[in-house]
Design a protein around this motif. Structure first.
Motif, PDB file in Angstrom:
ATOM      1  N   ILE A 124      -1.457  -0.657  -4.509  1.00 39.53           N
ATOM      2  CA  ILE A 124      -1.305  -2.100  -4.312  1.00 39.53           C
ATOM      3  C   ILE A 124      -1.338  -2.822  -5.652  1.00 39.53           C
ATOM      4  N   TYR A 136      -6.288  -0.303   5.808  1.00 36.97           N
ATOM      5  CA  TYR A 136      -6.747   0.820   4.991  1.00 36.97           C
ATOM      6  C   TYR A 136      -7.373   1.904   5.872  1.00 36.97           C
ATOM      7  N   TRP A 185      -5.195   4.194  -2.827  1.00 36.10           N
ATOM      8  CA  TRP A 185      -4.716   3.028  -2.083  1.00 36.10           C
ATOM      9  C   TRP A 185      -4.746   1.794  -2.976  1.00 36.10           C
ATOM     10  N   ALA A 187       0.820  -1.213   0.000  1.00 35.26           N
ATOM     11  CA  ALA A 187       0.000   0.000   0.000  1.00 35.26           C
ATOM     12  C   ALA A 187       0.860   1.272   0.000  1.00 35.26           C
TER      13      ALA A 187
END
Lengths: 221, 180
Positions: B67, B54, B63, A105
């Motif tokens: 990823i 998150y 976000w 992330a």
């Protein structure tokens, strides 16, 4: 075609894709799939095994040198093996820490750089196991013979020990000379012929990725 | 248990809403068929694993892009060692889209495919985000660059395209109609 024109083509394709493809939401829930698909899973498993072996070896070697602390050569064998085990543990622990610090992330450049550094570090560290292995098989063999047959080769067969030590030293010197030669310009042909060797190719690829990330970061910045 | 189900439902709703991000990244960084499907599933798996961390105050798309791109780029680097050629567009799909949309003829899709295939993984991410019409600030946040760096890179890619177009042969239609 201008990049702005490409947006039209891209968006058109987008609309059709949304109609044609559905996302299989069930797949991500499968824990086994999550584990198997984890990109760093094989590396993680390997390091955990290395850690477990290192801890077991350290425990055994530690009890060995403690038990034989009155006998110098037996104590020394135990200490050397203990040091070898600690190397296993420290390197595995560091790699596990690097693996766990990878958080997808985070920004793309941060993670790609970290992954490339991890790969490059692993490949650089690998020869150290080879170098240590050239030497460590000798005390391991001596301790193994003593444990299995109760025979202390240092006391009862010193010429055998000298022969084994000479072999270990020759192995070490040979490996060091080889590693040095491959870095020398005259060793370029040998290095090129070893291009099929996974470690060398992987290191070059890892370094190339790092260089690419650095260029991307700096170019235009 | 109840909280886990709630979280799962929230995740699935967000994933459905933003599923095109998964499609785009899988298309950009995987070959055709099974490989693309596998990469899409891997992205979803990583998203779910990371969802507990998150922060709902932040943009979900940013976000998710981070990823998905990290997974996609890592996949491409892993596969590139096997010297596989990555085709970012499916021929049949490209043709069917081109047939349906008059403003997107075959030539444009083929040029798009050719451009993307030339790019390294990081520039590929940049172009993808630009084509998805993400603001420069968001592109910078996703990639970890400054906004000015993003603008400069996009301008360079545009310039490179123009130079390529000067050297490129005329499209088939224009040659047939003698318009070039």
């Amino acid at each position: 075609m201008e990049l702005d024109e490409m947006k039209l083509a891209w968006q058109a394709m987008d609309r059709r894709l949304e109609q044609r493809f559905a996302l299989d939401l069930a797949a991500y829930r499968d824990r086994r799939l999550a584990t198997a698909r984890r990109q760093l899973w094989p590396l993680w498993l390997g390091q955990v095994l290395q850690l477990v072996i290192g801890i077991a070896l350290a425990w055994w070697a530690g009890s060995l040198w403690y038990e034989h602390r009155a006998t110098l050569h037996l104590w020394l064998q135990g200490v050397l093996l203990h040091g070898y085990a600690l190397m296993f543990i420290v390197l595995a622990a560091r790699e596990l820490h690097l693996i766990h610090s990878v958080d997808y992330a985070e920004p793309v450049l941060v993670i790609q750089r970290r992954l490339a550094q991890l790969r490059a570090w692993r490949i650089r560290v690998a020869p150290w196991f080879g170098i240590a292995g050239c030497v460590m098989w000798v005390p391991l063999l001596l301790v193994g013979v003593e444990a299995a047959f109760g025979a202390d080769l240092v006391l009862h067969a010193p010429q055998v020990v000298a022969f084994l030590a000479a072999n270990g030293a020759a192995c070490l010197l040979g490996l060091l000379a080889f590693l040095r030669w491959t870095r020398h310009p005259r060793g370029a042909r040998l290095a090129a012929s070893l291009d099929q060797h996974a470690a060398g190719r992987s290191l070059r690829r890892a370094q190339a990725e790092l260089d690419e990330i650095l260029r991307f970061e700096q170019d235009g910045g | 248990m109840h909280r886990h189900t709630e979280r799962q439902q929230r995740f699935e709703a967000l994933l459905q809403q933003h599923r095109r991000i998964v499609f785009h990244v899988a298309r950009m960084y995987a070959g055709q068929g099974d490989e693309r499907h596998d990469l899409a599933q891997e992205i979803c798996t990583q998203l779910w694993r990371a969802f507990a961390g998150y922060d709902a105050q932040r943009s979900f798309s940013t976000w998710m892009y981070r990823i998905a791109l990290n997974v996609g780029i890592s996949h491409l680097r892993r596969e590139s060692g096997r010297a596989r050629h990555v085709e970012p567009l499916d021929d049949a799909l490209a043709d069917s889209v081109a047939a349906a949309v008059a403003e997107a003829p075959d030539e444009r899709l083929r040029e798009l495919r050719a451009l993307i295939a030339q790019l390294d993984p990081l520039n590929r991410a940049l172009v993808m985000l630009y084509l998805d019409e993400r603001p420069y600030a968001e592109i910078a946040d996703i990639l970890g660059l400054s906004e000015s760096n993003v603008a400069t890179k996009i301008n360079r890619i545009k310039q490179r395209l123009r130079e390529q177009m000067v050297d490129a042969p005329a499209p088939a239609q224009e040659r047939r109609h003698g318009t070039r």
